[in-house]
Design an enzyme around this catalytic site. Structure first.
Site, mmCIF file in Angstrom:
data_model
loop_
_atom_site.group_PDB
_atom_site.id
_atom_site.type_symbol
_atom_site.label_atom_id
_atom_site.label_comp_id
_atom_site.label_asym_id
_atom_site.label_seq_id
_atom_site.Cartn_x
_atom_site.Cartn_y
_atom_site.Cartn_z
ATOM 1 N N SER A 23 -0.846 13.064 17.508
ATOM 2 C CA SER A 23 -0.210 11.982 16.762
ATOM 3 C C SER A 23 0.994 11.433 17.517
ATOM 4 O O SER A 23 1.718 10.579 17.029
ATOM 5 C CB SER A 23 0.234 12.499 15.383
ATOM 6 O OG SER A 23 1.022 13.660 15.523
ATOM 7 N N ASN A 110 5.161 22.224 9.074
ATOM 8 C CA ASN A 110 4.878 21.571 7.793
ATOM 9 C C ASN A 110 6.149 21.117 7.079
ATOM 10 O O ASN A 110 6.224 20.001 6.560
ATOM 11 C CB ASN A 110 4.089 22.521 6.882
ATOM 12 C CG ASN A 110 2.736 22.862 7.480
ATOM 13 O OD1 ASN A 110 2.324 22.245 8.455
ATOM 14 N ND2 ASN A 110 2.043 23.827 6.894
ATOM 15 N N THR A 155 4.043 -25.069 -15.033
ATOM 16 C CA THR A 155 3.180 -23.995 -15.522
ATOM 17 C C THR A 155 1.774 -24.465 -15.211
ATOM 18 O O THR A 155 1.509 -25.673 -15.234
ATOM 19 C CB THR A 155 3.331 -23.748 -17.037
ATOM 20 O OG1 THR A 155 2.901 -24.926 -17.732
ATOM 21 C CG2 THR A 155 4.768 -23.434 -17.448
ATOM 22 N N HIS A 156 0.899 -23.553 -14.870
ATOM 23 C CA HIS A 156 -0.464 -23.897 -14.416
ATOM 24 C C HIS A 156 -0.421 -24.843 -13.223
ATOM 25 O O HIS A 156 -1.356 -25.607 -13.018
ATOM 26 C CB HIS A 156 -1.291 -24.527 -15.545
ATOM 27 C CG HIS A 156 -1.216 -23.790 -16.845
ATOM 28 N ND1 HIS A 156 -2.143 -22.853 -17.225
ATOM 29 C CD2 HIS A 156 -0.302 -23.838 -17.851
ATOM 30 C CE1 HIS A 156 -1.810 -22.362 -18.417
ATOM 31 N NE2 HIS A 156 -0.691 -22.939 -18.806
ATOM 32 N N SER A 277 0.159 -27.857 15.928
ATOM 33 C CA SER A 277 -1.259 -27.610 16.093
ATOM 34 C C SER A 277 -1.640 -27.907 17.536
ATOM 35 O O SER A 277 -1.076 -28.808 18.157
ATOM 36 C CB SER A 277 -2.042 -28.520 15.144
ATOM 37 O OG SER A 277 -3.321 -28.780 15.657
ATOM 38 N N LYS A 283 0.909 -32.547 13.461
ATOM 39 C CA LYS A 283 1.109 -31.447 12.511
ATOM 40 C C LYS A 283 2.400 -30.668 12.701
ATOM 41 O O LYS A 283 2.864 -30.454 13.805
ATOM 42 C CB LYS A 283 -0.057 -30.455 12.652
ATOM 43 C CG LYS A 283 -1.383 -31.022 12.195
ATOM 44 C CD LYS A 283 -1.616 -30.810 10.735
ATOM 45 C CE LYS A 283 -2.156 -29.429 10.538
ATOM 46 N NZ LYS A 283 -2.282 -29.113 9.133
ATOM 47 N N GLU A 290 3.654 -18.880 5.718
ATOM 48 C CA GLU A 290 2.260 -18.448 5.601
ATOM 49 C C GLU A 290 2.077 -17.014 6.078
ATOM 50 O O GLU A 290 1.318 -16.236 5.499
ATOM 51 C CB GLU A 290 1.359 -19.386 6.408
ATOM 52 C CG GLU A 290 1.255 -20.780 5.804
ATOM 53 C CD GLU A 290 0.530 -21.729 6.738
ATOM 54 O OE1 GLU A 290 -0.702 -21.798 6.650
ATOM 55 O OE2 GLU A 290 1.185 -22.381 7.562
ATOM 56 N N TYR A 317 -0.203 21.892 2.614
ATOM 57 C CA TYR A 317 -0.363 20.935 3.708
ATOM 58 C C TYR A 317 -1.826 20.847 4.149
ATOM 59 O O TYR A 317 -2.539 21.846 4.207
ATOM 60 C CB TYR A 317 0.493 21.345 4.925
ATOM 61 C CG TYR A 317 0.314 20.400 6.098
ATOM 62 C CD1 TYR A 317 1.014 19.205 6.183
ATOM 63 C CD2 TYR A 317 -0.607 20.691 7.116
ATOM 64 C CE1 TYR A 317 0.829 18.325 7.234
ATOM 65 C CE2 TYR A 317 -0.796 19.812 8.171
ATOM 66 C CZ TYR A 317 -0.078 18.632 8.225
ATOM 67 O OH TYR A 317 -0.278 17.757 9.269
ATOM 68 N N GLN A 322 -1.256 13.947 8.373
ATOM 69 C CA GLN A 322 -0.769 13.328 9.613
ATOM 70 C C GLN A 322 -0.969 11.810 9.555
ATOM 71 O O GLN A 322 -0.270 11.059 10.231
ATOM 72 C CB GLN A 322 -1.522 13.934 10.804
ATOM 73 C CG GLN A 322 -1.075 13.426 12.138
ATOM 74 C CD GLN A 322 -1.515 14.341 13.269
ATOM 75 O OE1 GLN A 322 -0.942 15.412 13.485
ATOM 76 N NE2 GLN A 322 -2.558 13.946 13.979
#
Ligand code: ARG
Length: 459
Positions: A23, A110, A155-156, A277, A283, A290, A317, A322
Site C-alpha cells: 500500500s 493494526n 420553485t420548480h 471551446s 464560447k 461544472e 482488523y 487497507q
C-alpha cells in the site's frame, strides 16, 4: 528481501503478491503521522521504562532525521516493505541497528495504522473548518456588497416570488454553517486515541495510554481494544460530512451554471475561472462550477466505497481495511480543492443586477402579494387566490405585467382594489414587506449576515 514478519515463513512472497499486497504507493502520504505517532510511542516506552530513556532518545532523534529526509525527497520507499509503517521501521533500523528494532514493542501495525489514519483525518477536519470559514466570509461579502439586488426566487425552477440576491446567497451560508457544525461534531466524537489496542486485545506491557493521548492531542483513549483497531466510523462520518458539504457546493454550482446561461444572464464568470471551446470561438463555459458539480459524484463514490468496505467485516482488523485510505484521501482532497476554487470563483464573478431585476418583474412574481393585498382588504385567502389567478390569466392573454393594469380594469376584478395596490405589488416592496424572521427583507438579511459574522468569530 527478508520481511519484518519473515520468521515463520519458509519461502519468499511472490513478486505478484508483493505488488498486490503493498500500500506504500498511497499510504506514503501518512509518513508525517506515522513518525509523530512513533515518537509519542517511543517517548512513552522510555518514560515508563519498557525501553531505556537512552534508547528512546536515539529512536526519536533518528525518526526526526528520517522525517527531514523524506521531506526533502531523499527517501525512496520500497514496495517490498509493503506499507509506510514498515518502510519507516526499516529506515530506522538501517540507521541505528538493534535499537530501532525496539520501537515496535507493545504496538501492532493494526493500532499504528488506526492512529495514523485518524490523525490524518483530524488534520483534514481542522483544515476544512478553516476553509469553510473563508467560504462563509466570501458568501457574506458577496451578500453585503449586493445587498439590495432583486432576483426572482424559484420553485420548480419557475419564477415564484421576488427575493433579494443576498438572501439567496445567504442560504448557502446556512448550509456551510451546518457543514462546520458537522465537522466540529466529528472532533467531539472521534478525537480518540486507538494506539495501545495492540493487535486486537491490548498488551502485556505497562503502557501509559493517557500520556500518549496527551502528547498527540487526543481527548480520549479508546475503551475497547477490539473496537480500537477495527473502528473506521471516523472515516465514514468524515466522508458523509464531505458528501453533504459537496452536495451544498454542487447545488450552488448548478444555480451558477444556469445563471451563466445567455437565457438567464444573471452572472458572468470571470475569464480566470472559465474556459473556452476548442471549436466554437464564441464560447465561455463555467467549467469550474461544472467540475465542482461533477466532483461531487466522486466524493459520494468515496463514501459508498468505505461503507461497502466495512459492511461485512468481522472483528477485528482485516486486510480489507487497507482499502480505507484512497477513498479518504480522495474525498478530503477533492472537498478542499472544490472549496478553494469556489472562493475566488464567486469573488470575481460579475453580478448582472439589471437582468435579475427584469426577470423578477416578469413571471408574475408579485401575484402572492396581490392575493395578500386582497386578504388585507378583508377577502378570505382562498377567494383572494382565485381572483388573483384570474387577474394573472388576464395579464397572460394581454401579455402585460400585473402592475400594468390600470385601476379601472383592476376594479372589474374586485371593487375593493384601490390605488395603494401598486405600492403593495412593487417588487422592491414585495421583498421589504417579507420581514418575518428569516424572510427576504433587507432588514432580515442584514440580521442574518450579522448573526453569521458573530458565528464566524467563534469558529
Ligand atoms: N498497511 C496496512 C493497512 O493499511 C497496515 C496494517 C497491517 N496489519 C496487518 N495485520 N497486516 O491496513
Amino acid at each position: 528481501m527478508e520481511k519484518l514478519w519473515g520468521g515463520r515463513f519458509q519461502k519468499n512472497t511472490s513478486k505478484l503478491m508483493e505488488d498486490f499486497n503493498s500500500s506504500i504507493q498511497f499510504d506514503c502520504k501518512l509518513y508525517e503521522y506515522d513518525i509523530v505517532g512513533s515518537i509519542a510511542h517511543a517517548t512513552m516506552l522510555g518514560k515508563v521504562g519498557i525501553i531505556s530513556e537512552e534508547d528512546a532518545k536515539k529512536i526519536i532523534e533518528s525518526l526526526k532525521e528520517i522525517k527531514s529526509d523524506i521531506d526533502s525527497g531523499k527517501v525512496e520507499f520500497k514496495t517490498e516493505h509493503e506499507d509506510i509503517h514498515m518502510n519507516i521501521e526499516v529506515l530506522l533500523t538501517q540507521k541505528i541497528g538493534d535499537i530501532g528494532k525496539k520501537l515496535h514493542t507493545a504496538r501492532s501495525r493494526n493500532d499504528q495504522v488506526a492512529l495514523d489514519v485518524r490523525m490524518y483525518t483530524r488534520d483534514k477536519v481542522e483544515e476544512i473548518i478553516e476553509l469553510l470559514k473563508e467560504w462563509l466570509k466570501t458568501l457574506i461579502e458577496l451578500s453585503e456588497k449586493n445587498i439590495d439586488f432583486i432576483m426572482p426566487g424559484y420553485t420548480h425552477l419557475q419564477r415564484a416570488q421576488p427575493v433579494l440576491f443576498s438572501h439567496n446567497i445567504m442560504a448557502y451560508a446556512q448550509m456551510a454553517k451546518r457543514d462546520v457544525e458537522r465537522l466540529k461534531s466529528w472532533l467531539v466524537i472521534h478525537n480518540v486515541l486507538p494506539l495501545g489496542s495492540g493487535a486486537l486485545s491490548g498488551t502485556t506491557f505497562p503502557i501509559d495510554r493517557q500520556f500518549v493521548a496527551e502528547l498527540l492531542g487526543f481527548e480520549q483513549v479508546s475503551m475497547n481494544s477490539i473496537d480500537g483497531v477495527s473502528d473506521r466510523d471516523f472515516i465514514i462520518d468524515f466522508l458523509s460530512h464531505a458528501s453533504v458539504g459537496m452536495m451544498h457546493l454542487s447545488r450552488m454550482c448548478e444555480e451558477l451554471i444556469i445563471w451563466s446561461s445567455q437565457e438567464f444572464h444573471f452572472v458572468e464568470m470571470d475569464d480566470e475561472y472559465s474556459t473556452g471551446s476548442s471549436m466554437m470561438p464564441q464560447k465561455k463555459n463555467p467549467d469550474a462550477a461544472e467540475l465542482v458539480r461533477g466532483k461531487t459524484a466522486r466524493v459520494y463514490g468515496d463514501l459508498m466505497n468505505i461503507l461497502t468496505l466495512m459492511k461485512g467485516l468481522p472483528l477485528a482488523y482485516n486486510k480489507d481495511m487497507q482499502e480505507d485510505k484512497e477513498c479518504l484521501f480522495d474525498g478530503a482532497e477533492t472537498w478542499i480543492k472544490c472549496i478553494s476554487i469556489m472562493i475566488p470563483m464567486i469573488k470575481t464573478m460579475k453580478i448582472c443586477d439589471k437582468n435579475m431585476e427584469n426577470a423578477a418583474k416578469g413571471g408574475f412574481t408579485n401575484a402572492t402579494d396581490l392575493a395578500d393585498y386582497l386578504v388585507k382588504k378583508g377577502i378570505a385567502f382562498r377567494d383572494a387566490h382565485k381572483i388573483t389567478g384570474e387577474i394573472v390569466h388576464y395579464c397572460i392573454e394581454k401579455n402585460i405585467n400585473i402592475e400594468d393594469i390600470d385601476i379601472e380594469e383592476f376594479k372589474n376584478f374586485d371593487k375593493l382594489i384601490e390605488k395603494d395596490v401598486y405600492d403593495f405589488i412593487d417588487i422592491k416592496n414585495c421583498c421589504e414587506l417579507r420581514n418575518s424572521i428569516g424572510g427576504t427583507s433587507s432588514m432580515q438579511v442584514l440580521e442574518s449576515i450579522n448573526a453569521m459574522k458573530k458565528y464566524i468569530k467563534n469558529i
